[in-house]
Design a protein around this motif. Structure first.
Motif, PDB file in Angstrom:
ATOM      1  N   ASP A  51      -0.567  10.816   3.449  1.00 46.46           N
ATOM      2  CA  ASP A  51      -1.214   9.561   3.010  1.00 46.46           C
ATOM      3  C   ASP A  51      -0.816   8.264   3.649  1.00 46.46           C
ATOM      4  O   ASP A  51      -1.441   7.638   3.875  1.00 46.46           O
ATOM      5  CB  ASP A  51      -0.940   9.558   1.517  1.00 46.46           C
ATOM      6  CG  ASP A  51      -1.428  10.749   0.625  1.00 46.46           C
ATOM      7  OD1 ASP A  51      -2.458  11.205   1.216  1.00 46.46           O
ATOM      8  OD2 ASP A  51      -0.731  10.942  -0.529  1.00 46.46           O
ATOM      9  N   ILE A  52       0.628   8.055   3.939  1.00 43.01           N
ATOM     10  CA  ILE A  52       1.143   7.045   4.596  1.00 43.01           C
ATOM     11  C   ILE A  52       0.460   6.933   5.936  1.00 43.01           C
ATOM     12  O   ILE A  52       0.024   5.973   6.527  1.00 43.01           O
ATOM     13  CB  ILE A  52       2.690   7.254   4.647  1.00 43.01           C
ATOM     14  CG1 ILE A  52       3.277   6.847   3.507  1.00 43.01           C
ATOM     15  CG2 ILE A  52       3.147   5.885   5.694  1.00 43.01           C
ATOM     16  CD1 ILE A  52       4.707   7.210   3.301  1.00 43.01           C
TER      17      ILE A  52
ATOM     18  N   ALA B   3       2.567  13.089   0.676  1.00 46.54           N
ATOM     19  CA  ALA B   3       2.888  11.445   0.999  1.00 46.54           C
ATOM     20  C   ALA B   3       3.233  11.051   2.192  1.00 46.54           C
ATOM     21  O   ALA B   3       2.551  10.092   2.837  1.00 46.54           O
ATOM     22  CB  ALA B   3       4.189  11.108   0.052  1.00 46.54           C
TER      23      ALA B   3
ATOM     24  N   VAL C 217       1.584   4.889  -2.858  1.00 44.81           N
ATOM     25  CA  VAL C 217       1.466   6.087  -2.517  1.00 44.81           C
ATOM     26  C   VAL C 217       2.151   7.047  -3.376  1.00 44.81           C
ATOM     27  O   VAL C 217       3.423   6.889  -3.686  1.00 44.81           O
ATOM     28  CB  VAL C 217       1.864   6.397  -1.042  1.00 44.81           C
ATOM     29  CG1 VAL C 217       1.755   8.205  -0.783  1.00 44.81           C
ATOM     30  CG2 VAL C 217       0.967   5.702  -0.006  1.00 44.81           C
ATOM     31  N   GLU C 218       1.403   7.989  -3.826  1.00 40.94           N
ATOM     32  CA  GLU C 218       2.274   9.009  -4.756  1.00 40.94           C
ATOM     33  C   GLU C 218       3.343   9.866  -4.286  1.00 40.94           C
ATOM     34  O   GLU C 218       3.022  10.612  -2.993  1.00 40.94           O
ATOM     35  CB  GLU C 218       1.278   9.858  -5.546  1.00 40.94           C
ATOM     36  CG  GLU C 218       1.822  10.904  -6.624  1.00 40.94           C
ATOM     37  CD  GLU C 218       0.909  11.732  -7.257  1.00 40.94           C
ATOM     38  OE1 GLU C 218       1.308  12.703  -7.777  1.00 40.94           O
ATOM     39  OE2 GLU C 218      -0.347  11.623  -7.067  1.00 40.94           O
TER      40      GLU C 218
ATOM     41  N   LYS D 154       0.968  -1.022  -0.055  1.00 43.97           N
ATOM     42  CA  LYS D 154      -0.072   0.132   0.042  1.00 43.97           C
ATOM     43  C   LYS D 154       0.757   1.443   0.140  1.00 43.97           C
ATOM     44  O   LYS D 154       0.615   2.306  -0.651  1.00 43.97           O
ATOM     45  CB  LYS D 154      -0.801   0.011   1.313  1.00 43.97           C
ATOM     46  CG  LYS D 154      -1.925  -0.926   1.185  1.00 43.97           C
ATOM     47  CD  LYS D 154      -2.838  -1.073   2.351  1.00 43.97           C
ATOM     48  CE  LYS D 154      -4.005  -1.993   2.419  1.00 43.97           C
ATOM     49  NZ  LYS D 154      -4.835  -1.830   3.676  1.00 43.97           N
ATOM     50  N   ILE D 155       1.770   1.306   0.759  1.00 48.25           N
ATOM     51  CA  ILE D 155       2.774   2.223   0.939  1.00 48.25           C
ATOM     52  C   ILE D 155       3.330   2.634  -0.514  1.00 48.25           C
ATOM     53  O   ILE D 155       3.818   3.660  -1.012  1.00 48.25           O
ATOM     54  CB  ILE D 155       3.846   2.263   2.016  1.00 48.25           C
ATOM     55  CG1 ILE D 155       2.999   2.436   3.386  1.00 48.25           C
ATOM     56  CG2 ILE D 155       4.819   3.447   1.909  1.00 48.25           C
ATOM     57  CD1 ILE D 155       3.989   1.780   4.507  1.00 48.25           C
TER      58      ILE D 155
END
Length: 695
Positions: A153-154, A150, A96-97, A92-93
């Motif tokens: 998001d993480i 980012a 991440v953009e 999943k990480i």
């Protein structure tokens, strides 16, 4: 020449008075581009980026950033999670953009192998008791918007078992904290300054007018920062508060002069024109000394000095312009309202103070000399810290994670070494072996250690190659148990650098520890350079203003005592201060409070020219200037003391706390010590000054 300059100033003043509505209209319109400039000025939250680019640590950091993309690295601790779930989280990480790639044990070995059977060098890096460590490499630099997004998001993917640290995460938390607290700093400064002004001035409305004029000046200053490209978060957090405190003097001087002129001339327009002319002349010297004090910060090799210095010098200059344009227009526009709400003040007449100081001035000279001894010692021995994470609250997510890294993985500090990829493998292994033997080195990760010459290059996993060898460079990671900025760490770095240079003369040691070591060494040099530059600049301006050799020595010496007291107090209270405070406090205090000394000395000279003996001249000078000095100092104190109490960032708390304390110390020193010195040396001053007792 002087008469011609005064005539031009009078014409300018009358033009401001006559066209006050146009002045206010232009002032309001200028707020629009200023708002645009303020909102579009980039803020830098990474103080280490202000180090000079020619340092090996900075050159190495550039290679690490551009080649290996490791200058922006996150360290994710995951507690009590099954390997299969760690893999899912990792995937999943990776999506991440802004994330370049992640590195976990699965990238090097089969995760079905029990960790007990892993080589100790690898196991110690990725495992600690009930947790495992994942490294996250970001595509862009740590402070970039992409990396900061980012990080968020993480954190949205993480659960309570995960703890994200590293410089990128620490910067993210610093940004959020600064953005949350900075408006509170400004609001608190405005509220406390308003209270002080309301109590010390005779009108309820005047404080609001002062704050409106200074608020516009602050907005213009922040708006024009866009031409600097970016400012530091320290500058952003402090500039408005400092500008408010430093430039309030000018507003108070103008108001008092206007009120004096009204007693002579009932025509308020003409009274204001004269007040503008005389105020512009009187604040010219004091504003120049303040500007010079801030510009002295530009001699720092650390770029942060130029950042703070240029912004504050520009702010003082804009403050002067607004004081002789916008403020007079506001006062005249609201003149009736101002006088309708007049009231008494809490300030006494200071008649007793003036009599006491002039009667006992010799005792104050003795006290002046005696105070130097303990506080010079205290200032020289005050403890300073350079570790930037120490200035942040310990309950921030990134700091909690950092503490876990330190205790669980002995990653108190991670060094990065960059060497030429042509360095023979056997030499690289020898170098790694020597580094491993250094005290405090916990682990060393290098391509030649993990692979070795016996394994053909084509069999090496691509991910491992990208991480540790790329584009003609080899990267070595060294985990140290020593804390950055300590003597042990600095000795370790010096020994490590010697080893690296022995095998590759162009090799570079970088990372937080090396950058902080350079910061320590630069700060020591910067402190001396800034102190000398600010003293020389202020000395020169006072010399020109008074045409005297002795006056600059007395004025600067008096304020230096106030600075020594302020910076010596932490030693006697067993307080450690951030390195930034040790460099900039003296300059800020000198530049901000030299105005008080110039005001008192100028008034003393005027009274001597009126034919009074020196005792009576000083008594009258104190009566005429102490009120302005106290009002200004208390306003400066009020604008900064609240921030010192509420700030969660230790660096901001320390800076504002010392600035507010310095304002009060300077006030007392100038009211009690400076008159004593001026009286004692008055005869010598007369011999070494141009037209001291007569025009």
């Amino acid at each position: 020449m002087i008469a011609e300059r005064e005539d031009n100033m009078k014409k300018f003043a009358r033009m401001i008075v006559k066209h006050r509505k146009l002045v206010l209209l232009i002032g309001v319109l200028l707020m629009i581009p200023s708002l645009y400039g303020m909102t579009n000025t980039r803020v830098n939250y990474d103080l280490l980026t202000y180090l000079p680019e020619e340092l090996d640590s900075m050159k190495g950091q550039e290679v690490v950033d551009k080649v290996f993309h490791k200058a922006a690295t996150g360290l994710l601790i995951i507690e009590d999670m099954e390997s299969k779930d760690v893999i899912k989280l990792k995937e999943k990480i990776d999506e991440v953009e802004g994330v370049e790639k992640t590195l976990w044990i699965s990238d090097l070995m089969d995760i079905t192998i029990p960790k007990e059977f892993l080589p100790s060098d690898i196991k110690d890096v990725f495992y600690s008791e009930n947790s495992t460590l994942m490294m996250i490499e970001f595509t862009h630099e740590a402070a970039s918007d992409a990396t900061q997004t980012a990080i968020e998001d993480i954190r949205g993917i993480m659960n309570k078992q995960c703890f994200l640290s590293g410089m990128s995460a620490i910067l993210r938390d610093t940004i959020k904290l600064a953005d949350k607290e900075t408006p509170i700093y400004v609001l608190l400064a405005v509220v406390l300054a308003t209270i002080v002004l309301a109590l010390t001035l005779e009108s309820t409305i005047v404080p609001l007018i002062f704050l409106a004029a200074i608020g516009m000046a602050i907005l213009y200053n922040f708006g024009t920062n866009i031409f600097l490209g970016e400012i530091s978060y320290i500058t952003k957090s402090l500039a408005a508060v400092l500008q408010l405190g430093v430039t309030m003097d000018f507003s108070i001087f103008l108001l008092h002069r206007y009120e004096d002129e009204l007693k002579i001339n009932s025509n308020k327009d003409e009274a204001m024109a004269v007040a503008i002319t005389k105020t512009a002349t009187s604040i010219a010297g004091s504003s120049l000394t303040t500007i010079a004090g801030f510009l002295a910060l530009a001699v720092m090799k650390l770029g942060l000095g130029k950042d703070i210095g240029f912004v504050m010098a520009k702010g003082v200059f804009i403050g002067v312009i607004c004081t002789i344009t916008i403020l007079p227009a506001l006062i005249l526009t609201f003149n009736k309202v101002i006088h309708r709400f007049n009231h008494g003040t809490v300030l006494p007449s200071f008649n007793g103070t003036a009599n006491f100081v002039t009667k006992h001035y010799k005792k104050f000279v003795v006290l002046f000399v005696l105070l130097f001894i303990p506080f010079i010692y205290g200032k020289a021995n005050t403890e300073v810290y350079y570790n930037l994470d120490e200035s942040l609250p310990r309950n921030l997510d990134s700091i909690v994670a950092l503490d876990k890294l330190k205790t669980g993985y002995d990653m108190t500090t991670t060094h990065m070494i960059v060497i030429d990829s042509q360095t023979p493998s056997y030499q690289a292994k020898e170098m790694l072996g020597e580094i491993e033997q250094l005290p405090g080195v916990q682990s060393v990760i290098g391509y030649d250690k993990l692979v070795g010459p016996a394994i053909p290059y084509e069999y090496v996993p691509d991910k491992l190659t990208d991480i540790l060898e790329k584009d003609g460079h080899k990267l070595i990671l060294v985990n140290s148990s020593f804390k950055a900025a300590t003597d042990e760490q600095n000795k370790q770095l010096q020994d490590m650098n010697d080893i690296v240079k022995k095998y590759d003369e162009n090799g570079m040691v970088t990372g937080e520890g090396a950058l902080t070591k350079d910061l320590v060494e630069l700060a020591d040099v910067d402190f001396k350079n800034v102190s000398i530059a600010s003293i020389v600049a202020v000395f020169a301006i006072i010399l020109l203003v008074f045409g005297s050799v002795s006056i600059p020595i007395i004025l600067v010496g008096t304020i230096e005592l106030a600075i020594f007291i302020n910076m010596g107090i932490p030693y006697y209270t067993n307080t450690t201060i951030p390195f930034v405070s040790s460099i900039v406090i003296g300059t800020i205090q000198l530049g901000a409070t030299v105005d008080y000394a110039i005001l008192l000395t100028t008034r003393f000279r005027e009274e001597l020219r009126h034919g009074h003996d020196k005792i009576e001249a000083m008594r009258l000078s104190l009566l005429g200037s102490v009120r302005s000095i106290v009002t200004s100092a208390l306003t400066f104190f009020g604008a900064t003391v609240g921030v010192g109490f509420i700030a969660d960032m230790e660096m901001i708390k320390s800076l504002t706390g010392m600035i507010s304390r310095g304002a009060i110390i300077s006030m007392f020193v100038i009211i009690f010590m400076l008159p004593a010195l001026l009286l004692l040396f008055e005869g010598f001053i007369a011999k070494t000054s141009r037209k001291w007792r007569r025009n």
